[in-house]
Design a protein around this motif. Sequence first.
Motif, PDB file in Angstrom:
ATOM      1  N   ALA A 192       0.191  -1.554  -0.244  1.00 18.93           N
ATOM      2  CA  ALA A 192       0.211  -0.612  -0.301  1.00 18.93           C
ATOM      3  C   ALA A 192       0.928   1.302  -0.016  1.00 18.93           C
ATOM      4  N   PRO A 193       1.729   2.210  -1.384  1.00 23.48           N
ATOM      5  CA  PRO A 193       2.125   2.542  -1.280  1.00 23.48           C
ATOM      6  C   PRO A 193       1.179   4.228  -0.979  1.00 23.48           C
ATOM      7  N   ALA A 194       1.989   4.957  -0.182  1.00 20.47           N
ATOM      8  CA  ALA A 194       2.095   6.595  -0.322  1.00 20.47           C
ATOM      9  C   ALA A 194       2.628   7.493  -1.085  1.00 20.47           C
ATOM     10  N   ALA A 195       2.451   7.893  -2.652  1.00 15.47           N
ATOM     11  CA  ALA A 195       3.655   8.061  -3.329  1.00 15.47           C
ATOM     12  C   ALA A 195       2.999   9.806  -4.447  1.00 15.47           C
ATOM     13  N   ARG A 196       3.925  10.489  -4.718  1.00 17.33           N
ATOM     14  CA  ARG A 196       3.269  11.498  -5.687  1.00 17.33           C
ATOM     15  C   ARG A 196       3.277  11.043  -6.976  1.00 17.33           C
ATOM     16  N   THR A 197       1.842  10.886  -7.428  1.00 15.57           N
ATOM     17  CA  THR A 197       1.773  10.384  -9.040  1.00 15.57           C
ATOM     18  C   THR A 197       0.230  10.929  -9.562  1.00 15.57           C
ATOM     19  N   ARG A 198       0.012  10.439 -10.363  1.00 19.83           N
ATOM     20  CA  ARG A 198      -1.307  11.233 -11.617  1.00 19.83           C
ATOM     21  C   ARG A 198      -2.779  11.513  -9.987  1.00 19.83           C
ATOM     22  N   MET A 199      -2.469  10.320 -10.057  1.00 22.58           N
ATOM     23  CA  MET A 199      -3.448   9.300  -9.245  1.00 22.58           C
ATOM     24  C   MET A 199      -3.400  11.127  -7.601  1.00 22.58           C
ATOM     25  N   THR A 200      -2.182  10.679  -7.557  1.00 24.93           N
ATOM     26  CA  THR A 200      -2.306  11.693  -5.769  1.00 24.93           C
ATOM     27  C   THR A 200      -1.896  13.217  -5.586  1.00 24.93           C
ATOM     28  N   PRO A 222      11.837   0.314  -3.941  1.00 27.90           N
ATOM     29  CA  PRO A 222      12.605  -0.523  -3.169  1.00 27.90           C
ATOM     30  C   PRO A 222      11.844  -1.943  -2.929  1.00 27.90           C
ATOM     31  N   LEU A 223      11.194  -1.669  -1.668  1.00 27.40           N
ATOM     32  CA  LEU A 223      10.709  -2.515  -1.134  1.00 27.40           C
ATOM     33  C   LEU A 223       9.871  -3.824  -2.431  1.00 27.40           C
ATOM     34  N   VAL A 224       9.231  -3.135  -3.069  1.00 29.38           N
ATOM     35  CA  VAL A 224       9.065  -4.012  -4.329  1.00 29.38           C
ATOM     36  C   VAL A 224       9.519  -4.916  -5.067  1.00 29.38           C
ATOM     37  N   VAL A 225      10.886  -4.265  -5.330  1.00 28.27           N
ATOM     38  CA  VAL A 225      12.000  -5.164  -6.297  1.00 28.27           C
ATOM     39  C   VAL A 225      11.864  -6.162  -5.480  1.00 28.27           C
ATOM     40  N   GLU A 230       3.495  -0.874   4.154  1.00 26.92           N
ATOM     41  CA  GLU A 230       2.986  -0.143   3.415  1.00 26.92           C
ATOM     42  C   GLU A 230       4.166   0.517   3.185  1.00 26.92           C
ATOM     43  N   ALA A 231       4.322   2.159   2.535  1.00 27.06           N
ATOM     44  CA  ALA A 231       5.805   2.321   1.516  1.00 27.06           C
ATOM     45  C   ALA A 231       5.688   3.691   1.486  1.00 27.06           C
TER      46      ALA A 231
END
Length: 309
Positions: free
Chosen positions: A208-216, A241-244, A260-261
Amino acid sequence: MDEDGPSGTGGICDGRVVVVTGAGRGLGRAHALAFAAEGARVVVNDLGVGLDGRPGPDGPAARVVEEIRAAGGEAVAHGGDIATGAGAESLIRTAVETFGRLDTLVGNAGFLRDRMLVNLDEDDWDAVIRVHLKGHFLPLKHAAVHWRAEAKAGRTPVARVVHTGSGAGLLGSVGQANYSAAKAGIVGLTLVAAAELARYGVQVNAVAPAARTRMTEHTFAAAMAAPADGFDAMAPENVSPLVVWLGSAASAGVTGRVFEAEGGRITVMEGWRPGPTADKGARWTPAGAGELARELLSAAEPPGAVYGA
């Protein structure tokens, strides 16, 4: 499929073949580039649609492939709709036919159609559930069919699946009933897949990521400015990095978990489990059940706050 792929960078995904859906921009792009930097050959899937899921003007998957190749990696673009059976089957087939194997599937494709419940149209509900939940299920199904066949042929894979959840699916989010329901469904799908596919050498986890994208970009508007300390906590690259690692052989033994990341923080999420309980061995009256429910609630941990409440 054992870990005897061709040598490359010496990274933790050296020789692995990785499929990333929704990889033309944002988190998916960051994941695709990070996997390639760790030696993976990558299938970059993106339909090239806008934020609301409608057709967009360009093909971002090809640009990501160019980035990977320019850095010395190997990648191929896939522009199919992975929320259809034909598109999902084509995605998995592209990996196997192009690179000869499939090791990791990262489900990431999605878009938003946010509305308050009383204004949420059926079409907006169906579209978001389709791309997020069905768009995770169908690639997973076709990848699992491939890995089961490999296992039955005596080539047990070291396979990994990483799904993209959201805090909205764990706690809820005001104005995002469709998105929250889809993301909660992805967590349930992850848990079932981890249990069912373990026998075939497949591990399944969710982030469950928290990051800046078009959606956020609106959610994290306050964090858009360049940070004074040089660390951009909202950069999507922080999640990769966690996903990799979860998508690599190094994550052996980790399955059926949700993380969560955000920025430099990684959290293991602990889901539904029994809390306070009582059993009188007979049927309750409504009044008695209500009295007991209040007693149990007074001893229970309070739930996390719904986003936006």
